[in-house]
Write a protein that holds these residues in place. Structure first.
Motif, PDB file in Angstrom:
ATOM      1  N   LEU A 184      -3.084  10.439  37.358  1.00  0.00           N
ATOM      2  CA  LEU A 184      -4.137  10.244  36.526  1.00  0.00           C
ATOM      3  C   LEU A 184      -4.072  10.718  35.173  1.00  0.00           C
ATOM      4  CD1 LEU A 184      -6.708  11.395  39.466  1.00  0.00           C
ATOM      5  CD2 LEU A 184      -6.367   8.952  38.527  1.00  0.00           C
ATOM      6  N   ALA A 185      -3.370  11.635  34.835  1.00  0.00           N
ATOM      7  CA  ALA A 185      -2.912  12.035  33.457  1.00  0.00           C
ATOM      8  C   ALA A 185      -2.730  11.210  32.646  1.00  0.00           C
ATOM      9  CB  ALA A 185      -2.285  13.501  33.552  1.00  0.00           C
ATOM     10  N   TYR A 186      -1.503  10.546  33.007  1.00  0.00           N
ATOM     11  CA  TYR A 186      -0.952   9.490  32.251  1.00  0.00           C
ATOM     12  C   TYR A 186      -1.736   8.289  32.076  1.00  0.00           C
ATOM     13  CZ  TYR A 186       3.483  12.185  32.062  1.00  0.00           C
ATOM     14  OH  TYR A 186       4.039  13.284  32.072  1.00  0.00           O
ATOM     15  N   ASP A 187      -2.598   7.985  33.232  1.00  0.00           N
ATOM     16  CA  ASP A 187      -3.377   6.818  33.093  1.00  0.00           C
ATOM     17  C   ASP A 187      -4.574   6.848  32.028  1.00  0.00           C
ATOM     18  OD1 ASP A 187      -4.487   4.193  34.588  1.00  0.00           O
ATOM     19  OD2 ASP A 187      -6.372   5.674  34.331  1.00  0.00           O
ATOM     20  N   GLN A 188      -4.822   8.315  31.943  1.00  0.00           N
ATOM     21  CA  GLN A 188      -5.968   8.578  30.743  1.00  0.00           C
ATOM     22  C   GLN A 188      -5.371   8.521  29.504  1.00  0.00           C
ATOM     23  OE1 GLN A 188      -7.624  12.638  31.091  1.00  0.00           O
ATOM     24  NE2 GLN A 188      -8.950  12.318  29.643  1.00  0.00           N
ATOM     25  N   MET A 189      -4.183   8.803  29.118  1.00  0.00           N
ATOM     26  CA  MET A 189      -3.471   8.795  28.109  1.00  0.00           C
ATOM     27  C   MET A 189      -3.275   7.188  27.636  1.00  0.00           C
ATOM     28  SD  MET A 189      -0.349  11.627  28.182  1.00  0.00           S
ATOM     29  CE  MET A 189      -0.607  13.161  28.977  1.00  0.00           C
ATOM     30  N   ALA A 190      -2.713   6.438  28.755  1.00  0.00           N
ATOM     31  CA  ALA A 190      -2.799   4.959  28.289  1.00  0.00           C
ATOM     32  C   ALA A 190      -4.031   4.232  28.093  1.00  0.00           C
ATOM     33  CB  ALA A 190      -1.984   4.523  29.294  1.00  0.00           C
ATOM     34  N   THR A 191      -4.888   4.751  28.584  1.00  0.00           N
ATOM     35  CA  THR A 191      -6.321   4.237  28.418  1.00  0.00           C
ATOM     36  C   THR A 191      -6.998   4.216  27.105  1.00  0.00           C
ATOM     37  OG1 THR A 191      -6.959   4.343  30.667  1.00  0.00           O
ATOM     38  CG2 THR A 191      -8.888   3.904  29.314  1.00  0.00           C
ATOM     39  N   GLN A 192      -6.821   5.861  26.752  1.00  0.00           N
ATOM     40  CA  GLN A 192      -6.941   6.022  25.238  1.00  0.00           C
ATOM     41  C   GLN A 192      -6.330   5.398  24.421  1.00  0.00           C
ATOM     42  OE1 GLN A 192      -7.312  10.219  25.196  1.00  0.00           O
ATOM     43  NE2 GLN A 192      -8.877  10.655  26.571  1.00  0.00           N
ATOM     44  N   PHE A 193      -4.803   5.138  24.610  1.00  0.00           N
ATOM     45  CA  PHE A 193      -4.087   4.687  23.389  1.00  0.00           C
ATOM     46  C   PHE A 193      -4.379   3.048  23.612  1.00  0.00           C
ATOM     47  CE2 PHE A 193      -0.084   2.317  22.410  1.00  0.00           C
ATOM     48  CZ  PHE A 193       0.408   2.989  21.253  1.00  0.00           C
ATOM     49  N   ALA A 194      -4.651   2.558  24.519  1.00  0.00           N
ATOM     50  CA  ALA A 194      -4.869   1.050  24.548  1.00  0.00           C
ATOM     51  C   ALA A 194      -5.995   0.783  23.810  1.00  0.00           C
ATOM     52  CB  ALA A 194      -4.737   0.595  26.053  1.00  0.00           C
ATOM     53  N   SER A 195      -6.987   1.607  24.295  1.00  0.00           N
ATOM     54  CA  SER A 195      -8.358   1.423  23.548  1.00  0.00           C
ATOM     55  C   SER A 195      -8.379   1.470  22.139  1.00  0.00           C
ATOM     56  CB  SER A 195      -9.538   2.416  24.088  1.00  0.00           C
ATOM     57  OG  SER A 195      -9.705   2.430  25.544  1.00  0.00           O
ATOM     58  N   LEU A 196      -7.635   2.439  21.548  1.00  0.00           N
ATOM     59  CA  LEU A 196      -7.594   2.709  20.166  1.00  0.00           C
ATOM     60  C   LEU A 196      -6.811   1.663  19.520  1.00  0.00           C
ATOM     61  CD1 LEU A 196      -7.162   6.594  20.065  1.00  0.00           C
ATOM     62  CD2 LEU A 196      -9.154   5.354  19.289  1.00  0.00           C
ATOM     63  N   TYR A 197      -5.707   1.115  20.037  1.00  0.00           N
ATOM     64  CA  TYR A 197      -5.026   0.187  19.579  1.00  0.00           C
ATOM     65  C   TYR A 197      -5.784  -1.278  19.430  1.00  0.00           C
ATOM     66  CZ  TYR A 197      -1.428  -3.559  19.258  1.00  0.00           C
ATOM     67  OH  TYR A 197      -0.751  -4.730  18.688  1.00  0.00           O
ATOM     68  N   ALA A 198      -6.516  -1.379  20.588  1.00  0.00           N
ATOM     69  CA  ALA A 198      -7.270  -2.797  20.811  1.00  0.00           C
ATOM     70  C   ALA A 198      -8.380  -2.756  19.727  1.00  0.00           C
ATOM     71  CB  ALA A 198      -7.997  -2.566  22.245  1.00  0.00           C
ATOM     72  N   ALA A 199      -8.944  -1.589  19.572  1.00  0.00           N
ATOM     73  CA  ALA A 199      -9.882  -1.622  18.444  1.00  0.00           C
ATOM     74  C   ALA A 199      -9.511  -1.920  16.773  1.00  0.00           C
ATOM     75  CB  ALA A 199     -10.987  -0.271  18.476  1.00  0.00           C
ATOM     76  N   SER A 200      -8.153  -1.645  16.839  1.00  0.00           N
ATOM     77  CA  SER A 200      -7.909  -1.875  15.602  1.00  0.00           C
ATOM     78  C   SER A 200      -7.074  -3.150  15.553  1.00  0.00           C
ATOM     79  CB  SER A 200      -6.735  -0.960  15.386  1.00  0.00           C
ATOM     80  OG  SER A 200      -7.227   0.359  15.145  1.00  0.00           O
ATOM     81  N   LYS A 201      -6.678  -3.827  16.772  1.00  0.00           N
ATOM     82  CA  LYS A 201      -6.199  -5.016  16.830  1.00  0.00           C
ATOM     83  C   LYS A 201      -6.898  -6.278  16.791  1.00  0.00           C
ATOM     84  CE  LYS A 201      -2.767  -8.136  17.878  1.00  0.00           C
ATOM     85  NZ  LYS A 201      -1.671  -8.220  16.834  1.00  0.00           N
ATOM     86  N   TRP A 202      -8.230  -6.133  17.521  1.00  0.00           N
ATOM     87  CA  TRP A 202      -9.100  -7.253  17.767  1.00  0.00           C
ATOM     88  C   TRP A 202     -10.379  -7.137  16.915  1.00  0.00           C
ATOM     89  CZ3 TRP A 202      -6.232  -5.939  22.143  1.00  0.00           C
ATOM     90  CH2 TRP A 202      -5.077  -6.856  22.373  1.00  0.00           C
ATOM     91  N   LYS A 203     -11.038  -8.018  16.452  1.00  0.00           N
ATOM     92  CA  LYS A 203     -12.321  -7.920  15.719  1.00  0.00           C
ATOM     93  C   LYS A 203     -13.277  -7.846  16.811  1.00  0.00           C
ATOM     94  CE  LYS A 203     -11.186 -10.620  11.711  1.00  0.00           C
ATOM     95  NZ  LYS A 203     -11.450 -11.725  10.813  1.00  0.00           N
ATOM     96  N   GLY A 204     -14.698  -7.206  16.569  1.00  0.00           N
ATOM     97  CA  GLY A 204     -15.499  -7.266  17.696  1.00  0.00           C
ATOM     98  C   GLY A 204     -15.649  -5.712  18.295  1.00  0.00           C
ATOM     99  N   THR A 205     -16.322  -5.640  19.175  1.00  0.00           N
ATOM    100  CA  THR A 205     -16.492  -4.467  20.223  1.00  0.00           C
ATOM    101  C   THR A 205     -15.658  -4.472  21.457  1.00  0.00           C
ATOM    102  OG1 THR A 205     -18.766  -4.157  19.434  1.00  0.00           O
ATOM    103  CG2 THR A 205     -18.049  -2.908  21.335  1.00  0.00           C
ATOM    104  N   VAL A 206     -14.744  -3.544  21.686  1.00  0.00           N
ATOM    105  CA  VAL A 206     -13.875  -3.670  22.765  1.00  0.00           C
ATOM    106  C   VAL A 206     -14.840  -2.853  23.782  1.00  0.00           C
ATOM    107  CG1 VAL A 206     -11.794  -2.771  23.791  1.00  0.00           C
ATOM    108  CG2 VAL A 206     -11.844  -3.309  21.288  1.00  0.00           C
ATOM    109  N   LEU A 207     -14.578  -3.480  24.923  1.00  0.00           N
ATOM    110  CA  LEU A 207     -15.605  -3.247  26.154  1.00  0.00           C
ATOM    111  C   LEU A 207     -14.804  -2.813  27.171  1.00  0.00           C
ATOM    112  CD1 LEU A 207     -17.782  -6.287  26.597  1.00  0.00           C
ATOM    113  CD2 LEU A 207     -18.333  -4.172  25.240  1.00  0.00           C
ATOM    114  N   GLN A 208     -13.497  -3.285  27.362  1.00  0.00           N
ATOM    115  CA  GLN A 208     -12.623  -2.935  28.455  1.00  0.00           C
ATOM    116  C   GLN A 208     -11.408  -3.004  28.050  1.00  0.00           C
ATOM    117  OE1 GLN A 208     -13.815  -4.872  32.260  1.00  0.00           O
ATOM    118  NE2 GLN A 208     -15.882  -4.878  31.695  1.00  0.00           N
TER     119      GLN A 208
END
Length: 247
Positions: free
Chosen positions: A170-194
């Motif tokens: 669960l700890a690494y899953d949380q880290m990966a979720t935060q990393f993926a979310s921040l990366y996605a927000a920079s990578k794609w235009k619009g609002t990242v929902l999931q």
């Protein structure tokens, strides 16, 4: 004055020492050629000739000292559900962050730490998934975006017998979720929902097959994870990702 008790070196002893010294020099030269990159001298001797000498006796030693040896290759891939300007959201393509990092740090002896994060996440997630029971991996794979951390923890604990293993995952899953979310927000235009991610692992082919099979010929063993609600970080947290992805 020379010591009268010392016997003079006999010719056959000198020849033995010289022969052994010559053999050591030849052996060292062959090993250096075998480890060296392609060159006219190495090509003249021949890779197969070098391998036929080294393999039967020194294969394990060479695996150990070869500076370029790599036993495992791992992948961390991300995609997102994004909404931009229209009521309908869109699922992006998968992006292999580790593949991009490998290209960015090639020939760089001191790469930036940001280029190492995805691979370290892949390593830690792979280890945590291997530690889970098959039934627990199924729960991870089929988890829904509406599942809370508490829901998943309860389900995983009920399917296994080690709460420490579950907490580690669960700890690494949380880290990966935060990393993926921040990366996605920079990578794609619009609002990242999931966001969703998956990690892969493949082993380097046996050393004896190196002439016929490369690591690119080996398929990944994939661990898939369900969709996660996107993490929305502060401007300070998002800024390095903007610089990294868009720069």
């Amino acid at each position: 004055m020379p010591d009268a008790d010392l016997e003079p070196v006999r010719p056959w002893q000198r020849r033995v020492v010289l022969t052994l010294g010559f053999l050591v020099l030849v052996h060292s030269a062959l090993l250096m050629l075998w480890l060296a990159p392609s060159s006219p001298i190495r090509d003249l001797v021949g890779s197969r000739n070098l391998a036929s000498y080294v393999d039967p006796y020194f294969q394990q030693d060479v695996d150990t000292v070869d500076p370029s040896v790599q036993f495992v290759d791992e992948s961390f891939q991300v995609r997102a559900l994004v909404k931009e300007g229209t009521p309908k959201s869109q699922v992006t393509e998968w992006v292999d962050l580790t593949k991009d990092d490998v290209q960015d740090v090639r020939y760089d002896p001191n790469p930036a730490r940001v280029h190492l994060i995805a691979r370290r996440l892949a390593t830690n997630l792979n280890r945590s998934m291997f530690a889970l029971e098959p039934a627990q991996r199924k729960i991870v794979r089929e988890s829904k975006v509406t599942d809370t951390t508490s829901d998943r923890a309860a389900a995983l604990n009920a399917a296994g017998d080690s709460s420490a293993v579950v907490q580690n995952y669960l700890a690494y899953d949380q880290m990966a979720t935060q990393f993926a979310s921040l990366y996605a927000a920079s990578k794609w235009k619009g609002t990242v929902l999931q966001v969703q991610f998956k990690v892969g692992r493949r082993s380097v082919p046996a050393f004896s097959k190196r002439h016929d099979t490369t690591i690119q010929d080996v398929s990944y063993l994939w661990f898939s994870f369900g969709w996660h609600p996107a993490f929305h970080g502060s401007l300070e947290a998002q800024a390095p990702f903007d610089s990294f992805v868009k720069g």
